[in-house]
Design an enzyme around this catalytic site. Sequence first.
Site, PDB file in Angstrom:
ATOM      1  N   HIS A  31      -3.206   4.845  12.492  1.00 18.17           N
ATOM      2  CA  HIS A  31      -4.034   6.042  12.667  1.00 18.17           C
ATOM      3  C   HIS A  31      -5.387   5.799  12.005  1.00 18.17           C
ATOM      4  O   HIS A  31      -5.524   5.885  10.789  1.00 18.17           O
ATOM      5  CB  HIS A  31      -3.364   7.282  12.065  1.00 18.17           C
ATOM      6  CG  HIS A  31      -4.119   8.546  12.363  1.00 18.17           C
ATOM      7  ND1 HIS A  31      -3.840   9.347  13.449  1.00 18.17           N
ATOM      8  CD2 HIS A  31      -5.170   9.137  11.726  1.00 18.17           C
ATOM      9  CE1 HIS A  31      -4.667  10.380  13.456  1.00 18.17           C
ATOM     10  NE2 HIS A  31      -5.488  10.270  12.422  1.00 18.17           N
ATOM     11  N   CYS A  32      -6.373   5.499  12.819  1.00 15.27           N
ATOM     12  CA  CYS A  32      -7.735   5.327  12.328  1.00 15.27           C
ATOM     13  C   CYS A  32      -8.679   5.689  13.469  1.00 15.27           C
ATOM     14  O   CYS A  32      -8.252   5.954  14.594  1.00 15.27           O
ATOM     15  CB  CYS A  32      -7.971   3.899  11.829  1.00 15.27           C
ATOM     16  SG  CYS A  32      -7.518   2.616  13.016  1.00 15.27           S
ATOM     17  N   THR A  77     -12.646  13.668  17.363  1.00 13.06           N
ATOM     18  CA  THR A  77     -13.122  14.878  18.031  1.00 13.06           C
ATOM     19  C   THR A  77     -14.641  14.915  18.140  1.00 13.06           C
ATOM     20  O   THR A  77     -15.178  15.589  19.022  1.00 13.06           O
ATOM     21  CB  THR A  77     -12.621  16.142  17.307  1.00 13.06           C
ATOM     22  OG1 THR A  77     -13.036  16.104  15.946  1.00 13.06           O
ATOM     23  CG2 THR A  77     -11.117  16.247  17.371  1.00 13.06           C
ATOM     24  N   ARG A 124      -4.258  12.572  22.979  1.00 12.59           N
ATOM     25  CA  ARG A 124      -4.152  13.454  21.828  1.00 12.59           C
ATOM     26  C   ARG A 124      -4.437  14.885  22.245  1.00 12.59           C
ATOM     27  O   ARG A 124      -5.456  15.169  22.886  1.00 12.59           O
ATOM     28  CB  ARG A 124      -5.154  13.022  20.745  1.00 12.59           C
ATOM     29  CG  ARG A 124      -4.927  13.680  19.394  1.00 12.59           C
ATOM     30  CD  ARG A 124      -6.041  13.328  18.424  1.00 12.59           C
ATOM     31  NE  ARG A 124      -5.640  13.498  17.029  1.00 12.59           N
ATOM     32  CZ  ARG A 124      -6.500  13.574  16.014  1.00 12.59           C
ATOM     33  NH1 ARG A 124      -7.800  13.501  16.236  1.00 12.59           N
ATOM     34  NH2 ARG A 124      -6.077  13.715  14.774  1.00 12.59           N
ATOM     35  N   TYR A 157      -1.864  17.382  17.124  1.00 11.83           N
ATOM     36  CA  TYR A 157      -2.447  17.710  15.811  1.00 11.83           C
ATOM     37  C   TYR A 157      -2.468  19.222  15.686  1.00 11.83           C
ATOM     38  O   TYR A 157      -3.095  19.922  16.484  1.00 11.83           O
ATOM     39  CB  TYR A 157      -3.853  17.131  15.716  1.00 11.83           C
ATOM     40  CG  TYR A 157      -4.476  17.195  14.329  1.00 11.83           C
ATOM     41  CD1 TYR A 157      -3.714  17.271  13.179  1.00 11.83           C
ATOM     42  CD2 TYR A 157      -5.860  17.153  14.184  1.00 11.83           C
ATOM     43  CE1 TYR A 157      -4.291  17.315  11.921  1.00 11.83           C
ATOM     44  CE2 TYR A 157      -6.462  17.182  12.934  1.00 11.83           C
ATOM     45  CZ  TYR A 157      -5.672  17.260  11.811  1.00 11.83           C
ATOM     46  OH  TYR A 157      -6.254  17.303  10.566  1.00 11.83           O
ATOM     47  N   ASP A 249      -6.272   6.705   8.314  1.00 15.15           N
ATOM     48  CA  ASP A 249      -7.163   7.775   8.755  1.00 15.15           C
ATOM     49  C   ASP A 249      -8.634   7.426   8.513  1.00 15.15           C
ATOM     50  O   ASP A 249      -9.494   8.297   8.544  1.00 15.15           O
ATOM     51  CB  ASP A 249      -6.827   9.122   8.106  1.00 15.15           C
ATOM     52  CG  ASP A 249      -7.500  10.302   8.829  1.00 15.15           C
ATOM     53  OD1 ASP A 249      -7.626  10.252  10.062  1.00 15.15           O
ATOM     54  OD2 ASP A 249      -7.912  11.268   8.155  1.00 15.15           O
ATOM     55  N   ASN A 254     -14.270  14.679   7.932  1.00 10.05           N
ATOM     56  CA  ASN A 254     -14.258  16.044   7.381  1.00 10.05           C
ATOM     57  C   ASN A 254     -13.591  16.179   6.023  1.00 10.05           C
ATOM     58  O   ASN A 254     -13.095  17.250   5.672  1.00 10.05           O
ATOM     59  CB  ASN A 254     -13.598  17.016   8.373  1.00 10.05           C
ATOM     60  CG  ASN A 254     -14.446  17.243   9.608  1.00 10.05           C
ATOM     61  OD1 ASN A 254     -15.573  17.712   9.511  1.00 10.05           O
ATOM     62  ND2 ASN A 254     -13.928  16.871  10.760  1.00 10.05           N
TER      63      ASN A 254
END
Length: 293
Positions: A31-32, A77, A124, A157, A249, A254
């Site tokens: 997850h990156c 996003t 996603r 998510y 991540d 954020n």
Amino acid sequence: MTQPMDPDWLVFHPAPKKPDFQLPPGAVDAHCHVFGPSPEFPFAPERKYTPCNAGKDHLFALRDHLGFARNVIVQATCHGRDNRAMMDACRAAGDLARGVASVGTEVTDAELVEMHEAGVRGVRFNFVKRLVDATPKQVFMGIAERIVKLGWHIVVYFEAADLEELVPFLESLPTTIVVDHMGRPDVTKGTSHPDFQRFLQIMQDNSNIWSKVTCPERLSAEGPPYADVVPFAAEVVRHFPDRVLWGTDWPHPNMKSHMPDDGALVDWIPLIAPTPELQHKLLVENPMRLYWT
């Protein structure tokens, strides 16, 4: 022209430590993200934030520094449904990266095939309202029915408070589901709280639901070394060792409180997966089965 980042944006750690924990050979950072770099890959006009540039070269350098062999690059996003930056990174890595895309109903079958050839193996669905505008569930279902033909899975998510309402929808999806960050539990409530127990129950009831035991820096109320998140992730790993994934991540979109040291995050892994067997499943067997077979 490079798009200036938000004034309060926290840039990724400039010099993460070399982990004390030695990753097993073939370990996957599952997850990156990549951000841009703009102007080559502009951020989406509808984005809710403007990050720093964090392109594939930085990501691959971090992969090698930490000791990972492969990456799973999840569409950020800030790029909306423009998957070019993610696909470019996957192509550049060859067989060492896979991707998770964000698509809408306008995506064509030819575009899905192009994504597959670039290394994309999932889509996603984001239900976090502060990050994206709400999408009707029937739209997601229509996308799910198309991507399942390619053998893809779905990454979802959401935040813990929204799970109860989402259960019927999640249970109706026709393929493997991977939940980001354990559904973002409120760790101040403890593992016995009904919200987290509901998450464990939906995994127990549905063998196609997986979880990423990721982002202690995002979930922690205490901050480093994130001891308050360990019981949650360790519980998921213990109950579902064949359906868990781990990732950095990076570059940590954020984050407001602090920017984590990615080497220290790797050192957190043996706290939640204490045996070599569990570590190998979490970091090698499970991601390879999901993304590379």
